[in-house]
Design an enzyme around this catalytic site. Structure first.
Site, PDB file in Angstrom:
ATOM      1  N   SER A 116     -20.353  45.397  18.511  1.00  0.00           N
ATOM      2  CA  SER A 116     -20.462  44.015  18.016  1.00  0.00           C
ATOM      3  C   SER A 116     -20.443  43.952  16.494  1.00  0.00           C
ATOM      4  O   SER A 116     -20.289  42.877  15.930  1.00  0.00           O
ATOM      5  CB  SER A 116     -21.689  43.311  18.587  1.00  0.00           C
TER       6      SER A 116
ATOM      7  N   GLU B 105     -33.020  52.616  13.735  1.00  0.00           N
ATOM      8  CA  GLU B 105     -32.533  52.120  12.455  1.00  0.00           C
ATOM      9  C   GLU B 105     -33.247  52.763  11.270  1.00  0.00           C
ATOM     10  O   GLU B 105     -32.627  53.033  10.229  1.00  0.00           O
ATOM     11  CB  GLU B 105     -32.706  50.594  12.375  1.00  0.00           C
TER      12      GLU B 105
ATOM     13  N   PHE C  11     -32.365  43.621  11.787  1.00  0.00           N
ATOM     14  CA  PHE C  11     -32.868  45.009  11.813  1.00  0.00           C
ATOM     15  C   PHE C  11     -32.562  45.729  10.493  1.00  0.00           C
ATOM     16  O   PHE C  11     -33.347  46.548  10.034  1.00  0.00           O
ATOM     17  CB  PHE C  11     -32.237  45.771  12.977  1.00  0.00           C
TER      18      PHE C  11
ATOM     19  N   ARG D   9     -21.446  36.434  12.980  1.00  0.00           N
ATOM     20  CA  ARG D   9     -20.875  36.695  14.298  1.00  0.00           C
ATOM     21  C   ARG D   9     -19.642  35.856  14.603  1.00  0.00           C
ATOM     22  O   ARG D   9     -18.666  36.349  15.172  1.00  0.00           O
ATOM     23  CB  ARG D   9     -21.948  36.423  15.360  1.00  0.00           C
TER      24      ARG D   9
END
Lengths: 278, 311
Positions: B37, B58, B83, B167
């Site tokens: 993504s 992460e 994140f 996005r």
């Protein structure tokens, strides 16, 4: 690798301990307990194994040292001065304004520091990054890392352990300084670690358990790890004593981050001096 | 330009990073299990030796990148903005910004664009948190082509940087020949009566609002403030001195983001008025992206209303 005898390394470690006590006394601030527990294996790395050039501290092919438990930097500062990265007199500036010797190591202030650390749990991931760069670039250098047992309570240590296993970082040699003391008490009281060696083994590491104050064992394990190309990251699970070498500091969590007064300083230095040429 | 097909800024990153990786063998992508993504799939296929995946870890990704950067690598750590700012925050501070290492944090899903995922995935604090850390550069491009230009410049400029993409497919604003400079606002149009300062997906709202205002005889200067830090203080100062009325528009909390950064400049100048359009210091919910913007007044209509009130 330098040709230096176990006896000379033992004496060098005592001298490094004396510098640790001296600089923390002069700063009236610092962390003697962990610096003294890690003193023997850090001394062995710097004075026998590490391929480093004090005239070219950022030499790309050098071996690296990452103190994931950054607060024990006095022992690293002592070794860097002892191997010629800066004059011994600089040790007297520990934790003072404008000093290259910050309370926790800063790579852009102090020559020979490979990464800035101090916030616990973070150094092993950085060391893994350095070891991975060595693999990507097909270089032979080693990365040494010192992780505290209390510090292993941080989750990022285990994320990094996974990564080192995935990328087969056999050039990453990590000491776990198992002194079983942290600030609020013993590790067993504060947050039991269980057997950290078994944990690293379960993460796919090669684990070797030693007495972290026995120079013969340290040299034997480092000889083995330095030569190994078996695809496994190395965990040297070192049984140590916090405050080792100074009787009244040994196994006392109160000496995690306290400076000695004049009387304590004189006693500590006398005790250490008596250990030379033993 | 609005006739061109819509395309997401994350796609601009995914395209440009492949070109950059081919040019520089030291450039690495560090994925955190959301490469699909974040559009790093092409990079992984074409440059497998420069691609790493640390899994859902992460913090370790940030630390690993720091270690790699000390050895001359140029790592791009790739994750979602929430994140890449908050989960990794202290590692970014301690191991990347404090030692001033050449690590780029490249994040998709900035702002409330992960709309139907709900509040957990919507990044409304990221810019505020990261612009507070010394040595950090914070960038949010507005469209596909400006993303490619700014990613290229980021890769070739030393220092820690946070790049925030989104996005959803957004209209293309700029042609391929338009140049962008990190730290320098891009003026889309000049105007006398109001300055609209926006970044990212909200730049298109500023452009639409300016068109509507023009019909009522109100002339708007529109600035694409793609770099939130270092802020183009000169451009803001000019807007304050020459116009004196500013509306900031951002898909971020009105606290500590672009609006706050502009207010800091105006307050120190001691003049001008600034109205902030952005997330109203509240968590989002699962809802369509446009609805989430409406709930916070991040709409063309609201910008137009505020602009008229300031006249």
């Amino acid at each position: 690798m330098k040709d230096i005898s176990v006896k000379d390394l033992e004496n060098t470690a005592v001298r490094m301990r004396m510098k640790v006590v001296d600089m923390i006394y002069k700063a009236q601030s610092g962390h003697p307990g962990g610096s003294l527990s890690a003193a023997d294996f850090v001394t062995a790395c710097y004075f026998k194994y590490m391929n480093i050039d004090p005239k070219n501290p950022r030499w790309p092919d050098r071996d690296r040292m990452v103190l994931s438990k950054g607060h024990v930097c006095p022992i690293q500062y002592a070794c860097l001065a002892g191997t010629g990265f800066f004059p011994e007199a600089v040790l007297d500036t520990l934790r003072k304004e404008d000093s290259m010797l910050q309370g926790h190591p800063s790579m852009n202030k102090c020559p020979g520091i490979d990464i800035s650390t101090g916030s616990l749990g973070q150094g092993l991931a950085c060391a893994a990054g350095m070891a991975l760069a060595g693999k990507l670039d097909k270089k032979d250098y080693k990365v040494f890392c010192v992780v505290g047992d209390g510090e292993a309570q941080e989750g990022e240590i285990w994320e990094a352990a996974n990564t080192a296993h995935k990328y087969q970082l056999d050039n990453l040699i990590t000491f776990v300084d198992f002194n079983n003391l942290q600030i609020d008490g013993t590790c067993d009281e504060v947050m039991p670690n269980g057997n950290l060696g078994e944990k690293f083994r379960a993460f796919g590491w090669e684990v070797i358990e030693i007495d972290g104050h026995n120079m013969e064992e340290i040299v034997a394990v480092l000889n083995k790890c330095y030569a190994s190309k078996n695809g496994k990251p190395k965990c040297i699970y070192a049984h140590t004593i916090k405050g080792k070498g100074v009787s009244f500091m040994e196994n006392q969590c109160g000496w995690h981050g306290a400076a000695p007064n004049q009387e304590q300083y004189e006693q500590a230095m006398a005790e250490l001096e008596a250990q030379l040429n033993n | 330009m609005s006739e061109l097909k819509k395309i997401a800024t994350r796609d601009g990153f995914g395209k440009e990073i492949v070109e950059l990786g081919k040019e520089n063998p030291d450039l690495l992508v560090i994925d955190t299990d959301i490469g699909k993504s974040c559009q790093t799939g092409s990079f992984r296929k074409e440059l497998p030796n420069q691609h790493l995946n640390v899994g859902i870890a992460e913090q370790n990704g940030a630390g690993l990148a720091a270690g790699l950067a000390t050895c001359g690598k140029v790592p791009f750590v790739v994750t979602y903005a929430v994140f890449g700012s908050l989960r990794m925050c202290e590692m970014i501070r301690q191991e990347i910004c404090y030692p001033n290492l050449n690590v780029k944090i490249a994040c998709s899903h900035g702002g409330v664009t992960p709309a139907n995922d709900g509040a957990s995935h919507q990044a409304i604090e990221d810019i505020g948190v990261l612009r507070t850390i010394p040595n950090m550069t914070v960038i949010m491009p507005a469209d596909y082509n400006s993303t490619r230009k700014l990613v290229r410049q980021a890769a070739n400029t030393y220092g820690p940087m946070f790049l925030r993409f989104t996005r959803d497919a957004v209209p293309q604003i700029y042609g391929e020949d338009v140049e962008f400079t990190i730290g320098k606002a891009h003026q889309i149009q000049d105007g006398r009566d109001i300055a609209l300062i926006a970044n990212g997906d909200t730049v298109r709202l500023a452009i639409e609002a300016a068109k509507t205002l023009a019909k009522d005889g109100i002339s708007a200067r529109v600035l694409d403030m793609h770099t939130i830090k270092p802020l183009d203080v000169e451009a803001v100062t000019s807007a304050v001195n020459e116009i004196g009325k500013i509306i900031t528009i951002e898909d971020h909390n009105i606290l500590n983001g672009l609006g706050s950064a502009v207010c800091e400049v105006a307050a120190e100048l001691g003049k001008g008025i600034v109205k902030r359009v952005g997330i109203q210091d509240q968590f989002g919910q699962s809802a369509p992206y446009e609805r989430l913007l409406e709930m916070n007044g991040i709409t063309v209509e609201h910008i137009v209303k505020l602009a008229k009130e300031l006249q």
